[in-house]
Design a protein around this motif. Structure first.
Motif, mmCIF file in Angstrom:
data_model
loop_
_atom_site.group_PDB
_atom_site.id
_atom_site.type_symbol
_atom_site.label_atom_id
_atom_site.label_comp_id
_atom_site.label_asym_id
_atom_site.label_seq_id
_atom_site.Cartn_x
_atom_site.Cartn_y
_atom_site.Cartn_z
ATOM 1 N N GLY A 221 21.579 20.201 30.372
ATOM 2 C CA GLY A 221 21.457 19.003 31.202
ATOM 3 C C GLY A 221 22.731 18.182 31.208
ATOM 4 N N LEU A 222 23.402 18.129 30.050
ATOM 5 C CA LEU A 222 24.677 17.414 30.003
ATOM 6 C C LEU A 222 25.705 18.078 30.919
ATOM 7 N N ALA A 223 25.732 19.409 30.930
ATOM 8 C CA ALA A 223 26.661 20.125 31.806
ATOM 9 C C ALA A 223 26.325 19.903 33.276
ATOM 10 N N THR A 224 25.032 19.870 33.588
ATOM 11 C CA THR A 224 24.619 19.603 34.971
ATOM 12 C C THR A 224 25.065 18.211 35.403
ATOM 13 N N ALA A 225 24.880 17.228 34.521
ATOM 14 C CA ALA A 225 25.321 15.865 34.829
ATOM 15 C C ALA A 225 26.841 15.799 34.973
ATOM 16 N N ALA A 226 27.559 16.588 34.165
ATOM 17 C CA ALA A 226 29.019 16.600 34.257
ATOM 18 C C ALA A 226 29.470 17.079 35.629
ATOM 19 N N ARG A 227 28.821 18.122 36.130
ATOM 20 C CA ARG A 227 29.174 18.615 37.466
ATOM 21 C C ARG A 227 28.806 17.583 38.534
ATOM 22 N N ARG A 228 27.711 16.880 38.333
ATOM 23 C CA ARG A 228 27.281 15.868 39.299
ATOM 24 C C ARG A 228 28.283 14.720 39.359
ATOM 25 N N TRP A 229 28.718 14.223 38.210
ATOM 26 C CA TRP A 229 29.673 13.105 38.210
ATOM 27 C C TRP A 229 30.994 13.535 38.841
ATOM 28 N N ARG A 230 31.439 14.741 38.496
ATOM 29 C CA ARG A 230 32.718 15.206 39.033
ATOM 30 C C ARG A 230 32.644 15.364 40.547
#
Length: 847
Positions: free
Chosen positions: A83-92
């Motif tokens: 989930g943290l990786a998914t959020a990272a892609r979303r913010w980027r």
């Protein structure tokens, strides 16, 4: 026909070709080198930012929950590393494309806040997961953490906590956690840029005697932290821009992109923090100033080069005139003559321009610029179109054209002072060419006035015994182009040296105003021992201490109105200390009572003012005026200067408050000053700082942009000197035949060889003197005319440069060098002319 004509005039064509090649090379190489330098400066700015300042940090997290809701929290997106990786892609993906392209590394860290430990006093531990730390660490003992609440610690943090691999730490929380330390690690490459933004994973943070250590978890351990504990989870996603991906062109765009990204990401529990926009905005301000100065300087150089090229074309046409007249007598049309002249010049111009561009691309780093191709096109059109127009004999109205140029120069100056020069990323050719227009207009005005000045001189010389001065003045050339080129060359030299000297002087003043001496030592106590140790430090000649009391209370007629900082200083002693510097400290105005100088933000009334501190009695003050600044004090903070003895008496002997020690000396060692100001007895409360003139001055003057300004002016001055010399040589060659004929006739009438040598000097001297005088005056006036458009404050720490004073030594040496070259060329021309006799002149049909 074109080939035969070219072979007949190959010397002049060779000169034209070499001139086109050199000028084309400079026209392409200059912008390439400047843009490459600007891009290096952009990367240098990002790389030199304070640790982590350039990172884009998105913050979010999971709130703390009741113990019964721990499992339910596991369904949230941020409760797993996936989930943290998914959020990272979303913010980027939220970042605009230019900002997204600058990011080279991304890391997400999520973990608990610092939890107090039960086994140590004032020791805390945070548990978290980092997506990138494993690639940057090396285990020195134990093993990586397992899938339960196990952690690995930095070796330095473990040493501070007094634990080792295999120990179990218990938190003093509700509920308490038992955390096993499975291993200790150290940075695999301590010099890696990674640790600038992740220092907490290399050591423990320590402040106010609290040790804050951070342990890392594996993905399963992080999942357990989210689902088996009620503590809040803080998550951060750190995006680090690459220093080589930020360019001068993208800097302004990135500032706007950062603001838009922060607005998009901002939510109820999410925010983005960074100082990248501040870092780049400061760079953009400096870049605008640099570009404005370089535009003015390079445009003058290009105009001088274009003028010399036009002179060379005119010289070629003079050599071709007999052939053109012969072709016209044989029935050649004007169109055919235009084609012939254009073809002959194109035969050397086009290959020379191509070679110049190729050499520039091969030898100079930096991307090709559109302005370079535009400049080369202008050069080619001048070299080819000029002779073609002469062949067509296109009609013109010289007086109207000259008047139009003067009007454009005046209008351009007005617009530049009102609107300023082009900002980064945009080019206004008209405003950028204002200095050139002013030089051309000044040259034309001087040229029109020159005959009126020479007429009375001729009448005076006609009465003399020597014919050389009279004939020389009578033969003075009134060609506009040579005079304008020389005038422009001298103006560029004067402008560059004036700006550079004024900027250097302002930087020196700004540095002294910031530091207050060759060095300043700020200590937290007004200790006499510290002052004495600083005074005895090697290299120190003299010191003046200033006692500082913060949060003093200002009252008016006994009523408290505000707080401010009180500075007690011996101003006469401080003025003597700074006597040989550009800084001029104020003086105490005469009058009764204790004088005081208030900062503008103190808003002190004219009478009834007193100041009290926590250390002693109230001090009645006489408002003696305003002081705009004082070293070590922010201009926005309210403060007041009072005599040192008055503050000392009011604070019980002057042993309270902090101290700033202003130091003068030679080769001062900042480390030695810091050791002298150290007060180990204060323990963790000790805070002293040493600021040196050398450090502060380097911050203003060094760096890529600073070097571009200094080297750019120097190189431009050297190149424009060369072009000015070429203009003089071309002017001499253009008049060589007529001057040689006159000398030959005069030699038969008794003109001596020595007098013949001086004829060329007298003939060209008025034009040179007018050009040098006009160019020198224009070069000194230009900074004042364009001053409102040139904001030099980014190079002076925010202080505006209002007084432009020329560096006469540098300017005179550069202009004097041009005069030496001109005089040498004149004497060479005179020597060559005297070798021709009247018989030779008659034989070649020049009578």
């Amino acid at each position: 026909m074109i080939g035969r004509t070219a072979r007949a005039h190959w010397p002049a064509l060779l000169v034209l070709g070499l001139l086109v090649l050199a000028t084309t090379f400079l026209a392409d190489a200059g912008p390439r080198a400047l843009v490459a330098g600007y891009d290096r400066a952009a990367g240098e700015t990002v790389a030199g930012a304070p640790s982590g300042a350039a990172d884009l940090v998105v913050s979010s997290g999971l709130p703390s929950v009741a113990p019964s809701d721990e499992q339910a929290r596991g369904g949230r997106l941020l409760a797993s590393t996936d989930g943290l990786a998914t959020a990272a892609r979303r913010w980027r993906a939220t970042f605009p494309q230019p900002l997204r392209d600058t990011v080279v590394t991304a890391d997400q860290f999520a973990g608990s806040s610092f939890l107090p430990l039960a086994h140590g006093v004032r020791q805390t531990l945070a548990l978290g997961y980092s997506s990138s730390v494993n690639a940057h660490i090396r285990y020195v003992s134990g093993r990586p953490p397992g899938p339960t609440l196990e952690t690995a610690l930095p070796e330095r943090a473990a040493r501070r906590l007094g634990v080792a691999a295999g120990d179990v730490l218990r938190t003093a929380t509700q509920p308490a956690l038992n955390v096993r330390i499975t291993g200790l690690f150290v940075p695999a490459d301590p010099a890696s840029a990674y640790w600038a933004s992740h220092a907490k994973l290399a050591d423990a943070e320590q402040g106010n005697d609290i040790i804050r250590a951070t342990g890392i978890l594996d993905p399963a351990g992080y999942r357990a932290l989210c689902t088996r504990t009620p503590f809040g989870i803080n998550a951060t996603w750190t995006y680090t821009p690459g220093t080589d991906r930020v360019t001068a062109r993208s800097a302004k765009t990135l500032v706007d992109d950062v603001h838009r990204s922060a607005e998009k990401i901002a939510g109820e529990d999410t925010s983005m923090s960074t100082r990248l926009d501040w870092v780049l905005d400061d760079f953009v301000q400096r870049l605008r100033t640099t570009q404005a100065l370089m535009f003015l300087s390079v445009s003058g150089l290009f105009a001088a080069a274009l003028g010399v090229l036009a002179l060379a074309v005119g010289l070629l046409l003079r050599r071709m005139n007999p052939d053109l007249h012969l072709q016209a007598a044989r029935g050649a049309s004007r169109l055919r003559l235009a084609g012939l002249t254009a073809g002959v010049t194109a035969l050397v111009t086009l290959p020379a321009a191509a070679v110049g561009l190729a050499l520039s691309a091969l030898l100079v780093d930096g991307p090709a610029q559109t302005v370079s191709y535009a400049a080369v096109a202008i050069l080619v059109v001048t070299a080819i179109g000029g002779p073609a127009a002469a062949g067509l004999r296109l009609p013109g109205r010289r007086l109207v054209a000259e008047g139009l140029l003067v009007v454009l120069a005046v209008a351009g100056t007005y617009l530049v002072r009102r609107r300023g020069l082009p900002a980064t990323g945009s080019v206004d050719p008209f405003l950028s060419a204002v200095p050139v227009l002013l030089a051309v207009a000044a040259g034309l005005v001087l040229l029109r006035a020159l005959p009126y000045v020479l007429r009375p001189v001729q009448r005076i010389l006609a009465r003399g015994r020597s014919a050389v001065p009279f004939i020389g003045v009578a033969r003075v050339s009134t060609a506009a182009l040579p005079l304008v080129v020389v005038l422009l060359a001298v103006a560029v030299i004067g402008f560059g040296s004036t700006v550079e000297a004024s900027l250097s002087r302002a930087q020196r003043l700004a540095t002294y105003a910031s530091v207050g001496g060759d060095a300043r030592v700020d200590a937290v106590t007004m200790s006499r021992d510290v002052i004495d140790r600083v005074r005895r430090t090697p290299g120190v000649r003299a010191v003046v201490p200033a006692q500082t009391v913060h949060a003093a209370r200002m009252s008016v007629d006994g009523q408290l109105i505000s707080e401010l900082t009180v500075i007690g200083v011996d101003l006469p002693a401080y003025r003597r200390l700074m006597a040989d510097t550009p800084l001029r400290p104020p003086v105490w105005p005469r009058g009764p009572g204790i004088p005081a100088l208030f900062s503008p933000t103190a808003h002190a009334p004219k009478s009834g003012v007193s100041v009290s501190t926590d250390y002693g009695q109230s001090i009645p003050l006489r408002n003696a005026g305003t002081v705009t600044g004082f070293p070590g004090q922010s201009g926005d903070d309210p403060f007041v200067l009072v005599p040192a003895d008055a503050l000392s008496r009011a604070t019980g002997g002057g042993n309270t408050g902090s101290v700033s020690i202003f130091v003068r000396g030679d080769h001062i060692d900042a480390a030695a000053l810091s050791r002298a100001a150290a007060q180990p007895s204060l323990g963790a409360a000790e805070k002293n700082a040493v600021t040196t003139y050398r450090q502060e001055h380097a911050a203003l003057t060094q760096g890529t942009l600073g070097r571009i300004v200094g080297q750019g002016f120097g190189l431009t001055a050297a190149l424009v000197t060369c072009y000015g010399t070429l203009a003089i040589l071309v002017m001499l060659f253009a008049g060589a035949r007529g001057r040689g004929r006159a000398v030959s006739y005069l030699r038969t009438l008794g003109l001596s060889r020595r007098q013949a040598h001086w004829l060329a000097v007298v003939e060209i001297a008025p034009v040179l003197l007018v050009a040098f005088a006009g160019g020198w005056a224009l070069g000194l006036v230009l900074p004042r005319l364009l001053g409102p458009a040139i904001d030099l404050s980014p190079y002076t720490g925010g202080s505006p440069v209002r007084h432009f004073v020329p560096d006469l030594a540098v300017s005179a040496s550069l202009a004097g060098g041009l005069l030496v070259f001109a005089a040498l060329a004149v004497f060479i021309d005179a020597l060559v002319a005297t070798r021709r006799g009247l018989g030779g002149v008659l034989r070649i049909g020049e009578v």
